[in-house]
Design an enzyme around this catalytic site. Structure first.
Site, short mmCIF file in Angstrom:
data_model
loop_
_atom_site.label_atom_id
_atom_site.label_comp_id
_atom_site.label_asym_id
_atom_site.label_seq_id
_atom_site.Cartn_x
_atom_site.Cartn_y
_atom_site.Cartn_z
CB SER A 194 56.02 -23.19 76.45
OG SER A 194 56.77 -22.16 77.02
CE LYS A 245 55.09 -19.61 76.45
NZ LYS A 245 56.41 -19.53 75.80
CE1 TYR A 261 58.73 -20.70 72.51
CE2 TYR A 261 59.85 -22.73 73.10
CZ TYR A 261 58.90 -21.77 73.36
OH TYR A 261 58.12 -21.88 74.47
CB VAL A 293 61.65 -25.56 79.15
CG1 VAL A 293 62.08 -24.64 78.02
CG2 VAL A 293 60.87 -24.81 80.21
N1 GLU Z 1 58.37 -20.99 82.14
C1 GLU Z 1 59.22 -20.89 80.98
C2 GLU Z 1 59.54 -19.45 80.74
O1 GLU Z 1 58.64 -18.64 80.73
C3 GLU Z 1 58.52 -21.53 79.82
C4 GLU Z 1 59.41 -21.67 78.62
C5 GLU Z 1 59.08 -22.88 77.75
O2 GLU Z 1 58.48 -23.86 78.20
O3 GLU Z 1 59.48 -22.85 76.59
O4 GLU Z 1 60.68 -19.09 80.61
#
Ligand code: GLU
Length: 300
Positions: free
Chosen positions: A63, A66, A235, A253
């Site tokens: 993430s 992003k 989050y 993650v």
């Molecule tokens: N590939 C993970 C998902 O889309 C990324 C989540 C993350 O890194 O927080 O569920």
């Protein structure tokens, strides 16, 4: 105390920890990562970089991608993006679908999965995903000053095979008219950007533009991305991260965190064990120690 001494001490302290959290296990490639690893790297305003631990080992940025997708989406759409995604913390898990229904398919922010899927859709435009991913990689490589940054194809495949919640989110967004591309196409781009592998050394360099140490995008946009990282980057633990670390940060993650000390430093840390909320346990602790010892918290 010099920064290299501080980083060396933090790496030593982290090596002694036994409470490392759980590595992500939703795909085999992440489940197989050795939890005993830890790396940290810092780029400073004077152009130097200091690192400690497993700082050259590539890991799945997940993430954290992003943030870079948001930079590209803002470059393409400008402020129009904000009609499709909001700028409020969600207080919910990264992959939650709850708010999407009551909020008519407009995700809370670009860092929860639903918001990142919309942001990726916007950055993608009407191009084939390959073209968008090439742009993203070019952006990362030039920001990091390193050509050796790639997508881990096996991770991308596993993300696609197991990404049922993300498919649900994308179809829900499409039903609300908030996805311009077919869900599979946008998700193809999203899964591949999550599967980019980088080391903390590369990531700290790639984050310099957010710390104002490199000029890649307008300052106004940098300020906004940092504001979103501070309020939404972790989050439902974003408040706790601001409280403990005091810097804009984005976790993934894979166990990585990119943190920004505006005007001072771009910091990347990695330890694969996660907290319940999906953020690196030791990564957060290491950043807390770092800001305490350097006085870099934006809150003084
Ligand atoms: N590939 C993970 C998902 O889309 C990324 C989540 C993350 O890194 O927080 O569920």
């Amino acid at each position: 105390m010099s920064l290299s001494t501080i980083l060396g001490e933090i790496a030593q302290e982290m090596a002694a920890r036994t409470d490392r959290g759980q590595v992500a296990d939703y795909i085999p490639q992440l489940a197989a990562v050795d939890p005993d690893q830890f790396g940290i790297s810092v780029c400073l305003a004077d152009g130097t970089q200091q690192s400690a631990g497993d700082s050259a080992t590539p890991f799945s940025i997940q993430s954290i991608s992003k943030v870079f997708a948001l930079a590209l989406a803002l470059g393409r759409l400008g402020d129009q993006l904000w009609s499709r995604v909001r700028r409020e913390p969600s207080g919910l898990a990264f992959n939650s679908i709850l708010q999407l229904e009551s909020e008519q398919g407009i995700p809370r922010n670009p860092f929860v999965n639903a918001g990142a899927i919309v942001t990726t859709d916007a950055a993608l435009g009407q191009r084939p995903p390959k073209e968008y991913l090439a742009e993203l990689l070019t952006f990362l490589r030039s920001a990091a000053g390193d050509e050796d940054i790639h997508i881990d194809r096996a991770v991308a495949r596993s993300e696609t095979e197991t990404g049922h919640r993300n498919f649900a989110l994308a179809h829900f967004l499409k039903a609300h008219g908030n996805l311009t591309n077919p869900p599979e196409l946008t998700l193809g781009a999203y899964f591949h950007q999550c599967a980019i592998a980088m080391s903390v050394e590369q990531l700290a360099r790639a984050g310099r533009f957010l710390a104002g140490l490199q000029h890649l995008i307008a300052r106004e946009r940098v300020r906004r991305i940092n504001a979103l990282m501070l309020t939404c980057g972790h989050y439902d633990a974003s408040g706790d991260f601001a409280f403990r670390v005091g810097l804009p940060g984005k976790s993934g993650v894979g166990g990585g965190i990119l943190a920004i000390a505006p005007g001072k430093a771009s910091i990347a840390v990695w330890s694969p064990g996660l907290t319940q909320q999906g953020n690196s346990r030791l990564g957060t602790e290491a950043l807390e120690l770092l800001t305490r010892r350097t006085g870099w918290s934006i809150f003084g």
